[in-house]
Enzyme design. Structure first.
Site, PDB file in Angstrom:
ATOM      1  N   GLU A 115      40.395  55.604  50.494  1.00 14.30           N
ATOM      2  CA  GLU A 115      40.312  55.958  49.070  1.00 14.30           C
ATOM      3  C   GLU A 115      38.679  55.252  48.688  1.00 14.30           C
ATOM      4  O   GLU A 115      38.524  55.275  47.389  1.00 14.30           O
ATOM      5  CB  GLU A 115      41.250  55.614  48.202  1.00 14.30           C
ATOM      6  CG  GLU A 115      42.456  56.336  48.355  1.00 14.30           C
ATOM      7  CD  GLU A 115      43.332  55.584  49.484  1.00 14.30           C
ATOM      8  OE1 GLU A 115      42.993  54.626  49.947  1.00 14.30           O
ATOM      9  OE2 GLU A 115      44.431  56.173  49.869  1.00 14.30           O
ATOM     10  N   SER A 116      37.983  54.549  49.444  1.00 13.44           N
ATOM     11  CA  SER A 116      36.887  54.015  49.261  1.00 13.44           C
ATOM     12  C   SER A 116      36.974  52.532  49.586  1.00 13.44           C
ATOM     13  O   SER A 116      36.732  52.334  50.641  1.00 13.44           O
ATOM     14  CB  SER A 116      36.088  54.067  47.779  1.00 13.44           C
ATOM     15  OG  SER A 116      35.940  55.513  47.504  1.00 13.44           O
ATOM     16  N   HIS A 121      33.533  38.431  46.902  1.00 11.86           N
ATOM     17  CA  HIS A 121      32.434  37.498  47.433  1.00 11.86           C
ATOM     18  C   HIS A 121      32.858  36.206  46.646  1.00 11.86           C
ATOM     19  O   HIS A 121      33.153  36.265  45.196  1.00 11.86           O
ATOM     20  CB  HIS A 121      30.951  37.864  46.996  1.00 11.86           C
ATOM     21  CG  HIS A 121      30.562  39.129  47.722  1.00 11.86           C
ATOM     22  ND1 HIS A 121      30.438  39.143  49.109  1.00 11.86           N
ATOM     23  CD2 HIS A 121      30.667  40.543  47.286  1.00 11.86           C
ATOM     24  CE1 HIS A 121      30.150  40.438  49.596  1.00 11.86           C
ATOM     25  NE2 HIS A 121      30.381  41.298  48.415  1.00 11.86           N
ATOM     26  N   CYS A 136      39.553  56.186  44.932  1.00 11.15           N
ATOM     27  CA  CYS A 136      39.256  57.729  44.569  1.00 11.15           C
ATOM     28  C   CYS A 136      40.814  58.268  44.547  1.00 11.15           C
ATOM     29  O   CYS A 136      41.718  57.543  44.841  1.00 11.15           O
ATOM     30  CB  CYS A 136      38.405  58.379  45.441  1.00 11.15           C
ATOM     31  SG  CYS A 136      36.960  57.799  45.354  1.00 11.15           S
TER      32      CYS A 136
END
Lengths: 169, 169
Positions: A115-116, A121, A136
């Site tokens: 879904e992405s 970080h 998504c």
């Protein structure tokens, strides 16, 4: 086999820099998906455009900042937190890669999803972590926020929500 | 060796899903970085906090949408475009992973950088690609935009700039 003939794996080191060290936390779950345009196929891709508030869009992108956070230098903890975040959001993990800059230092990592993605970080020396959670389809990225809060115990959380690929109709 | 003793590599498949296929485009450049807090060391980590417009922040995060774009289903083209984007921005590639959902379908990929990451998710059937380009330190993520324009020839580009980790001083 014909279906996967054009797919292959490639892994190589970029140069022979003597400074190079080990990178940890790489997991792949390689999912084959049937071919054909998304409108016509029932494939396993889970980032189809969706309707949100009457608008067609690709999905929801959360921009998340954690402040006063703990355990940002613990590679296993970061990895398991990302994996749990993916699971509670109802997403599908395809690949995860974490880079540990020093044994006690920052971590940069990404989880590629059907879904992405989720990225993280961390700056342990500042108690700060920058994440983005782009999902998504039917995945629910906001469900990852309590997981992050439990894992890193931030004193402050900032979360902005962006709709990606909005078409208006 | 002591410096890298706590770093190791782990790679594994998640389950034995018969649908799994090959994933392409994985490159690692494993950089060891000297230990110690960022204020005190001259390490190779390139995502130190910087001063932008009088404010201390982690870096610049670009949210980029391409519309009417071409070649969004070409894995080699997407990979070389990401790598060129990293180079022109003055960033350092650590790892790249691309997932091709079908031979003619969408691509999801991330490049992990010493300065954070670039992600791309493409919907070739809509001519749409969602990218985010997060770079810290001295890297200049805006320089990637012309590379993307040349590579994918979008009829429309939307680019929002976010400052991440802003502390105000």
């Amino acid at each position: 086999m014909a279906k996967t003939a054009s797919l292959f794996q490639l892994g190589m080191d970029l140069g022979s820099d003597p400074r190079k060290a080990q990178t940890e936390g790489q997991i792949s779950n390689r999912t084959n998906v049937t071919s054909g345009p998304w409108r016509e196929s029932q494939d396993d891709r889970k980032d189809h455009f969706i309707v949100r508030d009457g608008k067609v869009c690709a999905g929801t992108h959360l921009i998340v900042d954690l402040w006063g956070a703990e355990r940002l230098d613990e590679l296993d903890h970061v990895r398991s937190t990302l994996i749990e975040s993916v699971e509670v959001a109802g997403a599908t993990l395809l690949h995860i890669h974490l880079h540990h800059f020093t044994p006690n230092g920052g971590i940069s990592g990404v989880a590629v999803l059907a879904e992405s993605h989720i990225s993280i970080h961390t700056w342990p020396e500042r108690g700060y972590a920058a994440l983005d959670i782009f999902m998504c389809g039917d995945a629910q990225p906001m469900k990852a926020i309590p997981v992050l809060e439990r894992a890193f115990k931030p004193t402050g959380v900032k979360c902005d929500e962006l709709l990606r690929g909005e078409t208006g109709s």
